[in-house]
Design a protein around this motif. Structure first.
Motif, PDB file in Angstrom:
ATOM      1  N   LEU A 103      26.024  -9.156  16.241  1.00 47.41           N
ATOM      2  CA  LEU A 103      27.124  -9.743  15.308  1.00 47.41           C
ATOM      3  C   LEU A 103      26.464 -10.546  14.323  1.00 47.41           C
ATOM      4  O   LEU A 103      26.971 -10.439  13.047  1.00 47.41           O
ATOM      5  N   GLU A 104      25.435 -11.106  14.351  1.00 46.49           N
ATOM      6  CA  GLU A 104      24.788 -11.891  13.535  1.00 46.49           C
ATOM      7  C   GLU A 104      24.305 -11.047  12.312  1.00 46.49           C
ATOM      8  O   GLU A 104      24.317 -11.226  11.215  1.00 46.49           O
ATOM      9  N   THR A 105      23.521  -9.966  12.682  1.00 41.21           N
ATOM     10  CA  THR A 105      23.119  -8.687  11.636  1.00 41.21           C
ATOM     11  C   THR A 105      24.135  -8.511  11.174  1.00 41.21           C
ATOM     12  O   THR A 105      23.846  -7.924   9.870  1.00 41.21           O
ATOM     13  N   ALA A 106      25.291  -8.102  11.659  1.00 40.78           N
ATOM     14  CA  ALA A 106      26.225  -7.407  10.849  1.00 40.78           C
ATOM     15  C   ALA A 106      26.977  -8.134   9.819  1.00 40.78           C
ATOM     16  O   ALA A 106      27.124  -7.625   8.792  1.00 40.78           O
ATOM     17  N   ARG A 107      26.933  -9.379  10.175  1.00 42.52           N
ATOM     18  CA  ARG A 107      27.387 -10.457   9.024  1.00 42.52           C
ATOM     19  C   ARG A 107      26.594 -10.537   8.039  1.00 42.52           C
ATOM     20  O   ARG A 107      26.617 -10.455   6.802  1.00 42.52           O
ATOM     21  N   ASP A 108      25.119 -10.589   8.399  1.00 39.43           N
ATOM     22  CA  ASP A 108      24.183 -10.510   7.329  1.00 39.43           C
ATOM     23  C   ASP A 108      24.039  -9.285   6.272  1.00 39.43           C
ATOM     24  O   ASP A 108      23.984  -9.322   5.308  1.00 39.43           O
ATOM     25  N   GLU A 109      24.153  -8.354   6.981  1.00 36.69           N
ATOM     26  CA  GLU A 109      24.058  -6.929   6.538  1.00 36.69           C
ATOM     27  C   GLU A 109      25.411  -6.641   5.506  1.00 36.69           C
ATOM     28  O   GLU A 109      25.263  -5.831   4.672  1.00 36.69           O
ATOM     29  N   GLY A 140      32.661 -13.113  15.224  1.00 38.27           N
ATOM     30  CA  GLY A 140      33.084 -11.962  14.747  1.00 38.27           C
ATOM     31  C   GLY A 140      33.758 -10.883  15.548  1.00 38.27           C
ATOM     32  O   GLY A 140      34.251  -9.838  14.994  1.00 38.27           O
ATOM     33  N   LEU A 141      33.482 -10.852  16.829  1.00 37.10           N
ATOM     34  CA  LEU A 141      34.125  -9.809  17.549  1.00 37.10           C
ATOM     35  C   LEU A 141      35.579 -10.196  17.717  1.00 37.10           C
ATOM     36  O   LEU A 141      35.998 -11.114  18.587  1.00 37.10           O
ATOM     37  N   GLU A 142      36.470  -9.403  17.026  1.00 41.04           N
ATOM     38  CA  GLU A 142      37.702  -9.847  16.791  1.00 41.04           C
ATOM     39  C   GLU A 142      39.017  -8.804  17.585  1.00 41.04           C
ATOM     40  O   GLU A 142      39.918  -9.417  17.921  1.00 41.04           O
ATOM     41  N   LEU A 143      38.335  -7.831  17.981  1.00 39.73           N
ATOM     42  CA  LEU A 143      39.419  -6.717  18.719  1.00 39.73           C
ATOM     43  C   LEU A 143      38.471  -6.168  19.958  1.00 39.73           C
ATOM     44  O   LEU A 143      37.613  -5.685  19.595  1.00 39.73           O
ATOM     45  N   VAL A 144      39.434  -6.084  20.931  1.00 35.65           N
ATOM     46  CA  VAL A 144      38.777  -5.414  22.130  1.00 35.65           C
ATOM     47  C   VAL A 144      39.849  -4.371  22.766  1.00 35.65           C
ATOM     48  O   VAL A 144      40.967  -4.869  22.769  1.00 35.65           O
ATOM     49  N   TYR A 145      39.446  -3.058  22.762  1.00 37.99           N
ATOM     50  CA  TYR A 145      40.347  -2.103  22.905  1.00 37.99           C
ATOM     51  C   TYR A 145      40.052  -1.957  24.424  1.00 37.99           C
ATOM     52  O   TYR A 145      38.888  -1.471  24.944  1.00 37.99           O
ATOM     53  N   MET A 146      41.280  -1.865  25.470  1.00 42.37           N
ATOM     54  CA  MET A 146      40.921  -1.766  26.956  1.00 42.37           C
ATOM     55  C   MET A 146      41.633  -0.583  27.548  1.00 42.37           C
ATOM     56  O   MET A 146      41.586  -0.386  28.551  1.00 42.37           O
ATOM     57  N   GLY A 147      42.561   0.111  26.787  1.00 38.04           N
ATOM     58  CA  GLY A 147      43.219   1.199  27.171  1.00 38.04           C
ATOM     59  C   GLY A 147      44.195   1.020  28.146  1.00 38.04           C
ATOM     60  O   GLY A 147      44.883  -0.388  28.237  1.00 38.04           O
ATOM     61  N   PRO A 148      45.085   1.833  28.685  1.00 38.01           N
ATOM     62  CA  PRO A 148      46.305   1.185  29.508  1.00 38.01           C
ATOM     63  C   PRO A 148      46.084   0.373  30.797  1.00 38.01           C
ATOM     64  O   PRO A 148      45.160   0.776  31.306  1.00 38.01           O
ATOM     65  N   GLU A 149      46.844  -0.406  30.891  1.00 38.54           N
ATOM     66  CA  GLU A 149      46.786  -1.286  31.922  1.00 38.54           C
ATOM     67  C   GLU A 149      48.163  -1.466  32.600  1.00 38.54           C
ATOM     68  O   GLU A 149      49.095  -1.106  31.815  1.00 38.54           O
ATOM     69  N   SER A 150      48.245  -2.080  33.782  1.00 36.49           N
ATOM     70  CA  SER A 150      49.359  -2.232  34.727  1.00 36.49           C
ATOM     71  C   SER A 150      49.319  -3.109  35.270  1.00 36.49           C
ATOM     72  O   SER A 150      48.315  -3.471  36.104  1.00 36.49           O
ATOM     73  N   GLY A 151      50.277  -3.851  35.833  1.00 35.75           N
ATOM     74  CA  GLY A 151      50.386  -4.868  36.775  1.00 35.75           C
ATOM     75  C   GLY A 151      50.941  -4.271  38.160  1.00 35.75           C
ATOM     76  O   GLY A 151      51.175  -4.840  39.032  1.00 35.75           O
TER      77      GLY A 151
END
Length: 164
Positions: A103-109, A140-151
């Motif tokens: 994340l630090e390298t991504a922000r720097d670059e 900076g990690l703002e979005l995480v995709y987890m796929g279908p979930e259910s209760g």
């Protein structure tokens, strides 16, 4: 813009093992492979990582070098990297001591970077502490995709996602 990003993916010396998958909403994102395969790789509906060797964390030095190479290329072109998608199937499995320099390298670059995202399993999100998740968000990690979930336990069993 799309041509510039496509050119970046073609011209920058990025290294990928096997096919690389990303959500449609990440179509204009720079991709960097930080893990290989999926740590679970048993979901009933997914065969995206069956072509890969057993799940592994890619050497951090390679991931960081790919980011630096892409950053150097982007500085010499009109391409603007605003989104970064960290692949493969479960980059959240990365330990914190790998996430932080990525994340630090991504922000720097990429000074115009607005969002970093990745795929995750519920198990690997749950394995991170609240403080670690907060730190990832702040870095900076703002979005995480987890796929279908259910209760519903029966549905979870059918999906075979490895969580409850």
């Amino acid at each position: 813009f799309f041509f510039a990003m496509w050119s970046l993916m073609e011209a920058a010396p990025m290294r990928f093992v096997g096919r690389v998958w990303r959500p449609p909403s990440e179509g204009r994102s720079l991709l960097v492979q930080a893990t290989i395969g999926c740590s679970w790789n048993q979901c009933a509906y997914c065969d995206m990582y069956t072509d890969k060797p057993k799940f592994s964390v890619r050497p951090l030095t390679e991931t960081l070098q790919d980011l630096r190479n892409a950053g150097a290329w982007a500085r010499d072109t009109p391409a603007r990297v605003e989104k970064l998608f960290v692949t493969d199937g479960d980059a959240m499995a990365l330990p914190m001591d790998a996430w932080e320099p990525i994340l630090e390298t991504a922000r720097d670059e990429f000074p115009e970077l607005q969002r970093v995202s990745c795929y995750a399993t519920a198990r690997n999100v749950a394995d991170k502490s609240d403080a670690e998740l907060r730190s990832l968000r702040e870095k900076g990690l703002e979005l995480v995709y987890m796929g279908p979930e259910s209760g519903d336990d029966r549905t979870l069993h059918r999906l075979a996602k490895g969580g409850n």
